[in-house]
Enzyme design. Structure first.
Site, PDB file in Angstrom:
ATOM      1  CB  SER A 113       0.267  47.854  63.146  1.00 15.33           C
ATOM      2  OG  SER A 113       0.371  46.560  62.619  1.00 15.33           O
ATOM      3  CG  ASP A 172       8.841  39.122  64.767  1.00 15.33           C
ATOM      4  OD1 ASP A 172       9.863  39.818  64.770  1.00 15.33           O
ATOM      5  OD2 ASP A 172       7.693  39.575  64.958  1.00 15.33           O
TER       6      ASP A 172
END
Ligand code: 13P
Length: 288
Positions: free
Chosen positions: A211, A82
């Site tokens: 999130s 990532d």
């Protein structure tokens, strides 16, 4: 089954209008938890680590554990690096067995971003490794990458089209109003922009900052073309809270095999929830 590149997995997801959950893990227990969630729901899975976690655990350790997961479960599993800004870490991870990498050159001007992405594409394509790039700037904090509210900027749909044309990158993370970390209010997602980008760009799109996005907004973004959803902060929080709760009830506990159990279970349950939300539950068979 060996680890697979995420390219085809995400192309199928985009075509079928669901997103694959991509979960940032930092420990073996977190990795096992998201794998168990995938096995229970029969989902395709992307395990991902930030550069910080690569440094913390070692890419070879992470890759070895991910390979065991793919072998044992027979599920389509990809291992992704990532937000990497640095070419040598990308090479190191590909050598260790990562099957997908993100080159994040979003802090540079368009031409420089194209150049850096192309350079990664050259080596990754030869190794059969998926490449993700970012356009615009996703706000918030992800490891050492800090983008404050005023610096964050949304991706331009026409630039997205040109970027794909110039780089041939496999997956694109356009900044569309989400941010890394927990939102103070509700995220301000620009759905019109997602639609404009999806109209111009056929590759799978990646939703960063997964999130805390309200469920309805995730569903809408996925329906418009987001085919991978990244979740990091929420997993980290439930894992840490699980451990804290054990110690607040049993301050003398000193066996990691005990105090990690509720934390691991919490990560697993949250990952199951996210898989169901982004529509990849029961889709493992799409790749077989
Ligand atoms: P969150 O930490 O907001 O879930 O974002 C994850 C992410 O986009 C990782 O690249």
């Amino acid at each position: 089954m060996p680890l697979i590149s995420s390219t085809e997995m995400l192309q199928i997801a985009r075509k079928s209008k669901y997103a694959v959950g991509a979960f940032n893990v930092h420990t073996l227990e977190m990795l096992q938890a998201v794998v168990e969630a995938a096995a229970e729901t029969q989902s395709p899975l992307i395990i991902q680590t930030t550069v910080g976690t690569v440094k913390h655990l070692g890419p070879d350790y992470v890759a070895a554990a991910a390979k065991v997961a793919a072998n044992r479960t027979g599920l389509p599993i990809a291992l992704h690096l990532d937000h990497c800004t640095d070419f040598s870490t990308i090479i190191q991870c590909i050598r260790a067995g990562y099957t997908s990498v993100m080159i994040d050159a979003s802090m540079f001007a368009f031409e420089e971003n194209v150049e850096r992405t192309r350079k990664v594409m050259e080596v990754a394509a030869a190794a059969g490794v998926n490449v993700e790039a970012e356009l615009g700037k996703v706000g918030g904090v992800e490891d050492d990458i800090v983008v404050d509210e005023h610096e964050a900027s949304l991706a331009d749909p026409e630039e997205c089209r040109r970027f794909i044309e110039l780089t041939g990158v496999n997956t694109l993370a356009p900044a569309i109003g989400t941010a890394h970390g927990i939102y103070k209010g509700e995220p301000n997602i620009d759905f019109v922009r997602i639609a404009q980008i999806a109209e111009r760009v056929a590759v799978p799109l990646v939703l960063h900052g997964g999130s805390g996005i309200p469920a309805e907004q995730v569903r809408k973004a996925v329906a418009l073309g987001m085919a991978k959803m990244n979740v990091a902060t929420e997993l980290r929080i439930v894992f840490s809270e699980g451990i804290k709760q054990v110690f607040s009830a049993h301050s003398g506990e000193n066996d990691p095999r005990k105090y990690m159990v509720p934390a691991k279970e919490a990560v697993k349950q949250l990952a199951i929830e996210k898989m169901q939300l982004c529509g990849c539950a029961s889709k493992a068979g799409d790749m077989r």
